[in-house]
Design a protein around this motif. Structure first.
Motif, mmCIF file in Angstrom:
data_model
loop_
_atom_site.group_PDB
_atom_site.id
_atom_site.type_symbol
_atom_site.label_atom_id
_atom_site.label_comp_id
_atom_site.label_asym_id
_atom_site.label_seq_id
_atom_site.Cartn_x
_atom_site.Cartn_y
_atom_site.Cartn_z
ATOM 1 N N ALA A 298 56.051 28.221 62.553
ATOM 2 C CA ALA A 298 56.504 26.836 62.749
ATOM 3 C C ALA A 298 56.471 26.015 61.466
ATOM 4 N N CYS A 299 55.760 26.492 60.454
ATOM 5 C CA CYS A 299 55.663 25.745 59.197
ATOM 6 C C CYS A 299 57.035 25.697 58.522
ATOM 7 N N LEU B 137 49.696 21.068 65.448
ATOM 8 C CA LEU B 137 50.230 20.865 66.799
ATOM 9 C C LEU B 137 50.272 22.173 67.587
ATOM 10 N N THR B 138 50.578 23.266 66.891
ATOM 11 C CA THR B 138 50.722 24.560 67.547
ATOM 12 C C THR B 138 49.380 25.218 67.838
ATOM 13 N N GLN C 151 52.988 20.850 61.861
ATOM 14 C CA GLN C 151 53.389 21.763 62.928
ATOM 15 C C GLN C 151 52.287 22.772 63.254
ATOM 16 N N CYS C 152 51.527 23.180 62.257
ATOM 17 C CA CYS C 152 50.444 24.136 62.497
ATOM 18 C C CYS C 152 49.356 23.508 63.368
ATOM 19 N N ALA D 212 52.007 29.329 64.669
ATOM 20 C CA ALA D 212 51.825 28.181 63.779
ATOM 21 C C ALA D 212 52.388 28.479 62.397
#
Length: 65
Positions: A52-53, A18-19, A15-16, A49
């Motif tokens: 989002a983790c 991607l963000t 997710q990091c 990010a």
């Protein structure tokens, strides 16, 4: 700001990366890592990010002083 990834906690969700793809990437094993020179930098998406983790493996600290 200072960014750290706890590699013992990271599960490689990505997710990091991607963000904030200008700061984070994934290594050959799929775990998150910082791009060269980004441990003390980043940008506005770094905090997002970290949020989002799914396992909260990313720490973002503001400089003191």
């Amino acid at each position: 700001m200072h960014i750290e990834i706890d590699r013992d906690v990271c599960i490689g969700a990505g997710q990091c990366a991607l963000t904030a793809p200008n700061v984070f990437t994934q290594d050959d094993d799929g775990f998150s890592t910082l791009l060269p020179g980004m441990a003390d930098g980043g940008g506005p998406l770094v905090r997002e990010a970290a949020r989002a983790c799914p396992v909260h493996a990313i720490t973002v600290e503001e400089p003191t002083g």
